[in-house]
Design a protein around this motif. Structure first.
Motif, PDB file in Angstrom:
ATOM      1  N   PHE A   1       0.838  -1.201   0.000  1.00 42.50           N
ATOM      2  CA  PHE A   1       0.000   0.000   0.000  1.00 42.50           C
ATOM      3  C   PHE A   1       0.868   1.244   0.000  1.00 42.50           C
ATOM      4  O   PHE A   1       1.677   1.441   0.898  1.00 42.50           O
ATOM      5  CB  PHE A   1      -0.916   0.026   1.229  1.00 42.50           C
TER       6      PHE A   1
ATOM      7  N   ASP B   1     -10.666   2.751  -4.355  1.00 36.62           N
ATOM      8  CA  ASP B   1     -10.209   1.386  -4.601  1.00 36.62           C
ATOM      9  C   ASP B   1      -9.101   0.993  -3.620  1.00 36.62           C
ATOM     10  O   ASP B   1      -9.028  -0.147  -3.173  1.00 36.62           O
ATOM     11  CB  ASP B   1      -9.761   1.183  -6.048  1.00 36.62           C
ATOM     12  N   THR B   2      -8.265   1.957  -3.238  1.00 33.84           N
ATOM     13  CA  THR B   2      -7.224   1.674  -2.249  1.00 33.84           C
ATOM     14  C   THR B   2      -7.849   1.425  -0.887  1.00 33.84           C
ATOM     15  O   THR B   2      -7.444   0.504  -0.168  1.00 33.84           O
ATOM     16  CB  THR B   2      -6.212   2.839  -2.173  1.00 33.84           C
TER      17      THR B   2
ATOM     18  N   THR C   1     -10.801   0.223  -0.304  1.00 32.20           N
ATOM     19  CA  THR C   1     -11.422  -1.104  -0.359  1.00 32.20           C
ATOM     20  C   THR C   1     -10.379  -2.205  -0.199  1.00 32.20           C
ATOM     21  O   THR C   1     -10.598  -3.180   0.528  1.00 32.20           O
ATOM     22  CB  THR C   1     -12.178  -1.285  -1.691  1.00 32.20           C
ATOM     23  N   THR C   2      -9.233  -2.045  -0.849  1.00 35.98           N
ATOM     24  CA  THR C   2      -8.163  -3.031  -0.732  1.00 35.98           C
ATOM     25  C   THR C   2      -7.631  -3.085   0.700  1.00 35.98           C
ATOM     26  O   THR C   2      -7.331  -4.162   1.223  1.00 35.98           O
ATOM     27  CB  THR C   2      -7.026  -2.715  -1.726  1.00 35.98           C
TER      28      THR C   2
ATOM     29  N   ASP D   1     -10.113  -4.985   2.715  1.00 32.76           N
ATOM     30  CA  ASP D   1      -9.969  -6.418   2.433  1.00 32.76           C
ATOM     31  C   ASP D   1      -8.755  -7.000   3.146  1.00 32.76           C
ATOM     32  O   ASP D   1      -8.803  -8.102   3.678  1.00 32.76           O
ATOM     33  CB  ASP D   1      -9.838  -6.675   0.936  1.00 32.76           C
ATOM     34  N   ALA D   2      -7.652  -6.258   3.136  1.00 33.62           N
ATOM     35  CA  ALA D   2      -6.407  -6.760   3.720  1.00 33.62           C
ATOM     36  C   ALA D   2      -6.474  -6.848   5.241  1.00 33.62           C
ATOM     37  O   ALA D   2      -6.020  -7.819   5.841  1.00 33.62           O
ATOM     38  CB  ALA D   2      -5.237  -5.876   3.309  1.00 33.62           C
TER      39      ALA D   2
END
Length: 140
Positions: free
Chosen positions: A32, A56-57, A59-60, A63-64
């Motif tokens: 990231f 989008d970052t 969201t990632t 998720d992570a």
């Protein structure tokens, strides 16, 4: 020995810069890239400013790291239960890069009526995306 406010702020800036570097490197090691820097000290405390994060970052990242668990509502409190349900749905929608602006708890007009969750209104594209996510989650 008492330190002047300027010395305290300078120390807080130094600590903030060190923390920003460490946090930046920790996130970078996990894939990231989030630009950050020492923030302005407030009350002699160090702060880190993080640049705006793209959706989008975000969201990632969710998720992570996973969203924090939602504490269960206390039994016998229908309003708290509905608020917990809304938090759970908001979290799931966020993971799916979706949002329902009008999502919220609707208190009953009748004191003996049920507390409901208002899913609100959404643009057709968001509803289609929501339907797709739900169908995938149901294994279809």
């Amino acid at each position: 020995m008492a330190h002047s406010p300027e010395e305290v702020d300078a120390d807080a800036r130094r600590i903030g810069a060190q923390l920003a570097d460490e946090l930046h490197l920790s996130l970078l090691a996990r894939g990231f890239y989030l630009p950050m820097r020492a923030g302005e000290p407030i009350g002699g405390r160090a702060y880190v400013d993080i640049e705006p994060v793209r959706g989008d970052t975000a969201t990632t990242l969710i998720d992570a790291f996973g969203p924090p668990p939602v504490a269960p509502a206390p039994p016998g409190n229908p309003t708290a239960d509905a608020e917990s349900a809304v938090r759970n749905l908001r979290r799931a929608l966020c993971i799916a890069s979706l949002g329902l602006r009008s999502l919220g708890v609707r208190s009953p007009s009748d004191p003996d009526g049920p507390v409901l969750v208002n899913l609100g209104v959404a643009p057709p594209a968001a509803v289609r995306r929501l339907a797709s996510v739900v169908a995938r989650g149901a294994g279809r």
